[in-house]
Design a protein around this motif. Structure first.
Motif, PDB file in Angstrom:
ATOM      1  N   ILE A 179       0.873  -1.169   0.000  1.00 39.35           N
ATOM      2  CA  ILE A 179       0.000   0.000   0.000  1.00 39.35           C
ATOM      3  C   ILE A 179       0.912   1.221   0.000  1.00 39.35           C
ATOM      4  N   GLU A 180       0.610   2.185  -0.826  1.00 37.19           N
ATOM      5  CA  GLU A 180       1.484   3.358  -0.977  1.00 37.19           C
ATOM      6  C   GLU A 180       1.683   4.076   0.357  1.00 37.19           C
ATOM      7  N   TRP A 181       2.932   4.322   0.702  1.00 36.20           N
ATOM      8  CA  TRP A 181       3.191   5.062   1.940  1.00 36.20           C
ATOM      9  C   TRP A 181       3.478   6.539   1.706  1.00 36.20           C
ATOM     10  N   LEU A 182       3.651   6.901   0.468  1.00 37.54           N
ATOM     11  CA  LEU A 182       3.843   8.328   0.191  1.00 37.54           C
ATOM     12  C   LEU A 182       2.482   8.990  -0.004  1.00 37.54           C
ATOM     13  N   ILE A 659       4.267  14.492   8.593  1.00 39.29           N
ATOM     14  CA  ILE A 659       3.620  13.222   8.958  1.00 39.29           C
ATOM     15  C   ILE A 659       3.412  13.152  10.471  1.00 39.29           C
ATOM     16  N   LEU A 660       4.461  13.469  11.222  1.00 38.75           N
ATOM     17  CA  LEU A 660       4.358  13.305  12.669  1.00 38.75           C
ATOM     18  C   LEU A 660       3.496  14.390  13.323  1.00 38.75           C
ATOM     19  N   THR A 668      -3.022   6.246  10.993  1.00 43.01           N
ATOM     20  CA  THR A 668      -3.896   6.343   9.822  1.00 43.01           C
ATOM     21  C   THR A 668      -3.506   5.255   8.827  1.00 43.01           C
ATOM     22  N   LYS A 669      -4.227   5.206   7.720  1.00 44.49           N
ATOM     23  CA  LYS A 669      -3.907   4.189   6.714  1.00 44.49           C
ATOM     24  C   LYS A 669      -2.491   4.413   6.172  1.00 44.49           C
ATOM     25  N   LYS A 675       4.637   2.312   8.635  1.00 46.24           N
ATOM     26  CA  LYS A 675       5.212   1.318   9.541  1.00 46.24           C
ATOM     27  C   LYS A 675       5.818   0.170   8.736  1.00 46.24           C
ATOM     28  N   THR A 676       5.089  -0.255   7.710  1.00 52.33           N
ATOM     29  CA  THR A 676       5.626  -1.306   6.842  1.00 52.33           C
ATOM     30  C   THR A 676       6.938  -0.844   6.212  1.00 52.33           C
ATOM     31  N   LEU A 677       6.970   0.411   5.788  1.00 48.25           N
ATOM     32  CA  LEU A 677       8.208   0.956   5.212  1.00 48.25           C
ATOM     33  C   LEU A 677       9.360   0.847   6.219  1.00 48.25           C
TER      34      LEU A 677
END
Ligand code: ADP
Ligand code: MG
Length: 693
Positions: A179-182, A659-660, A668-669, A675-677
């Motif tokens: 899932i896109e993290w950007l 982000i923070l 959030t999504k 987190k996966t990144l």
């Protein structure tokens, strides 16, 4: 815990068919033996297999791909001769040559009378086309499989490029769809290319351009890696910032006393740094500040003065040095400066007898020691403070990231000041510490004379020795740094020993040798003799301790200076800027010398500004090599290259801030994807330890 979506990437490559223990070991040494290591092991070049001109007008030395008919096999007459297979593409004959290949396999791969698609390097020899050991031979209908750009990977003996291609294919198949993290805003020039697309693209380049650091695919991957680094650091920092620290509002009684007793006035840079540190100390959060100051800028006094403020508030302080020599030097300096005030200072080193150690431990526990000085032994379990309020770490780049973190856990709420003499380019600072507070002592104390740097060919050595004789007789002391030999420490030593023996014939027992293979105690002893002037010429490998203070030493000779990096040369030169007399640094080079090396020596001649030198060093060498970063605890990137991707670093820092601000716990999504990144780039600590919940 690592998200299960990542399991396939973090499994071992032995799950790939055909990878046994032997290959696994080779690949592990090459790039690591997890699937993800293969994924991040990027090709650096391409072989173009699209050249298909008829042989009758082909170009020599080209990689050629085409369909041929096998006409004849000619097995070798003796073992020394090659096996030959003749074939034709219809326009010209081609001779395939094989050394040490089994007849059976050749007959199987090149059946007489049949057509095969082959690819390999064409060579025109004795009036005919030859190709030795074609890279590919496949049935005719698979011509299109080979006719393309083929990635070329960094390899190691025993691992072929074909294997790497196969492994990379496999690794890509196992890569989950992320899932896109950007966020949309942070793509910028990245043209919405996803991580998955980017990784596919770099392993299947359509042109050499796809592999260059500035290609969109490479930039996307670099950005992801840098983002993970910046996010991890920001999470650590977010947590530390939230930790309530103590408010140290000092009475300034001790502080003022020492300040007025100083034999000099503080430089503007020192004052500014102190002001910033004081602000942190008085604020109700935990201080974590980096103090940068070139060699000789006077960091020790700044450290001491800031420690006194904490001591006035009734808490204890610790000063950690990277070596015992330096710890001892700090101890002496600080004892001397504090002789008129009532402060208890102790030196904890490995050399102390158990009884002496025990005494220190007891006093510490009782709060009877105000300043404890030592090496990282300060942070072993036995060392228990009554009330540690402040830790100063000197010459920090010798310590790794983990040691740094372990430290702050020692005093849960204690303030930390990290001092470094190595000017660090802004970009590296960011990758190592994130957006950490930092102060810079700019400029050197007044009265410091600039040192002179001369660059000369090594054939001037006889003249240098003559000049040195005169200077040493006048009471000067000198360092002679010996060639850095790349291969091994042992040959370093051999070179230094040889030079030592040679110089003994000129200077007799005034010469001493110091090197990395010596025990700490032996090194200490030699340094001590040099400090006291019993020895006046110190021959050294590059172990000359960072920061060792010998004011009489004002001459430095560096042999094979062309082999040193800029930062290293600057550090070495710093050794002779500790006294009040003008220093002379002689950089001796020998041929061959590369353009980059020449440029480095020129820069050294032109400037003494460490920060400028550090930026230049980064420019000339790229981030990976700077300061010998491997030992220095700086982040190492696999996909990003600070020589090309500095702009991405600044972007990532801003992104992370944003982000923070909106999603401090990554809930959030997009936060979940981030987190996966983090796990993808193995920033596991950051998630586990520094994310709430
Ligand atoms: P570094 O920053 O390399 O650790 P030190 O703290 O060892 O530098 O200081 C180098 C020398 O400069 C010491 O002898 C120290 O006493 C002296 N020094 C420090 N500050 C000043 C100053 N403001 N003016 C003159 N000399 C100073
Ligand atoms: Mg110092």
């Amino acid at each position: 815990m690592r998200p299960s979506i990542l399991y396939p990437l973090f499994s071992s490559i032995d799950s790939i068919k055909g990878i046994g223990a032997k290959y696994q070991k080779l690949i592990k040494n090459l790039c690591g033996d997890k699937i993800i290591d293969i994924l991040f092991h990027l090709p650096y070049n391409v072989v173009d297999r699209t050249y298909t001109s008829p042989l009758s007008n082909a170009i020599n030395n080209k990689i050629w791909t085409g369909v041929v008919t096998i006409t004849e096999h000619v097995p070798p007459q003796t073992k020394k001769h090659p096996y030959r297979v003749y074939c034709t593409d219809g326009t010209s004959e081609l001779e395939l040559i094989f050394f040490k290949v089994y007849k059976d396999s050749i007959e199987k791969n090149y059946p007489q009378g049949e057509k095969r698609a082959i690819s390999g390097k064409l060579e025109y020899f004795n009036g005919r086309w030859q190709m030795s050991h074609p890279d590919f031979v496949v049935p005719e209908n698979r011509l299109n499989d080979i006719m393309r750009l083929e990635p070329v990977y960094p390899l190691t003996a025993g691992i072929t490029n074909k294997m790497m291609i196969k492994l990379a294919k496999d690794a890509i198949l196992r890569t989950p769809n992320f899932i896109e993290w950007l966020s949309k805003d942070s793509f910028g020039d990245l043209e919405y290319i996803s991580f998955n697309e980017a990784i596919k693209k770099v392993h299947n380049p359509k042109a050499l351009n796809d592999l260059l650091p500035n290609s969109i695919a490479r930039r996307r991957l670099a950005y992801d890696e840098i983002l993970s680094n910046q996010l991890a650091l920001a999470l650590i920092r977010q947590k530390l910032k939230k930790q309530t620290g103590r408010v140290f509002k000092a009475t300034n009684i001790l502080y003022q006393k020492i300040l007025t007793n100083l034999p000099f006035t503080l430089t503007k840079g020192q004052e500014e740094a102190l002001e910033e540190i004081t602000k942190d100390q008085e604020a109700p959060y935990k201080m974590l500040r980096l103090l940068q100051g070139d060699v000789g800028s006077g960091k020790t006094v700044v450290a001491l003065l800031s420690m006194l403020k904490v001591i006035e508030c009734g808490a204890q302080t610790a000063l950690m040095a990277p070596t015992e020599i330096l710890a001892k030097q700090h101890y002496e300096t600080i004892c001397n400066l504090c002789k008129d005030i009532d402060v208890n200072i102790a030196l904890l080193t490995g050399k102390l007898r158990p009884k002496q150690k025990k005494e220190i431990y007891d006093k510490l526990k009782d709060g009877k020691i105000d300043i404890l000085i030592g090496t990282h032994a300060l942070f072993t379990e036995q060392v228990v403070f009554k009330d540690l309020g402040y830790v100063v770490i000197d010459e920090q780049h010798r310590f790794g990231v983990n040691q740094r973190l372990a430290l702050s856990s020692k005093g849960k709420t204690c303030d930390v000041l990290v001092m470094t003499a190595t000017p660090i380019p802004r970009s590296l600072l960011l990758t190592a510490y994130g957006d950490m507070d930092y102060s810079k002592i700019s400029g050197l104390p007044i009265g410091r004379k600039p040192s002179k740097t001369v660059v000369m060919n090594v054939n001037k050595m006889p003249e240098v020795i003559e000049a040195l004789k005169r200077k040493l007789e006048e009471g000067t002391r000198a360092y002679w740094v010996c060639p850095l030999v790349e291969e091994s420490q042992k040959s370093d030593l051999a070179a230094a020993t040889e030079r030592f023996e040679m110089l003994k014939t000129h200077f007799g027992d005034k010469v001493a040798l110091i090197h990395g293979k010596m025990k700490e105690q032996e090194k200490d002893a030699v340094m001590e003799e040099f400090k006291q002037g019993k020895k006046t010429l110190l021959v050294a490998t590059t172990v000359i301790e960072v920061g060792v203070n010998v004011p009489e030493a004002t001459i430095m000779i560096i042999e094979h200076a062309e082999r040193f990096g800029l930062a290293q040369l600057h550090q070495l030169r710093g050794r002779i800027k500790r006294g009040y007399e003008e220093g002379v640094c002689m950089l001796m080079y020998s041929y061959p010398i590369s353009n980059v090396s020449k440029e480095r020596l020129n820069i050294m001649k032109q400037t003494e500004d460490g920060f400028f030198i550090a930026e230049k060093d980064l420019e000339l060498r790229g981030g990976g090599e700077i300061l010998g970063t491997r030992q220095s605890g700086f982040a190492e990137f696999k996909l990003a290259d600070m020589q090309y991707h500095q702009d991405l670093l600044l972007r990532a820092r801003d992104d992370v801030k944003h982000i923070l601000q909106t999603d401090p716990n990554l809930e959030t999504k997009q936060g979940e994807a981030l987190k996966t990144l983090l796990y993808l780039f193995e920033q596991n600590e950051a998630v586990k330890t520094y994310l709430a919940g």
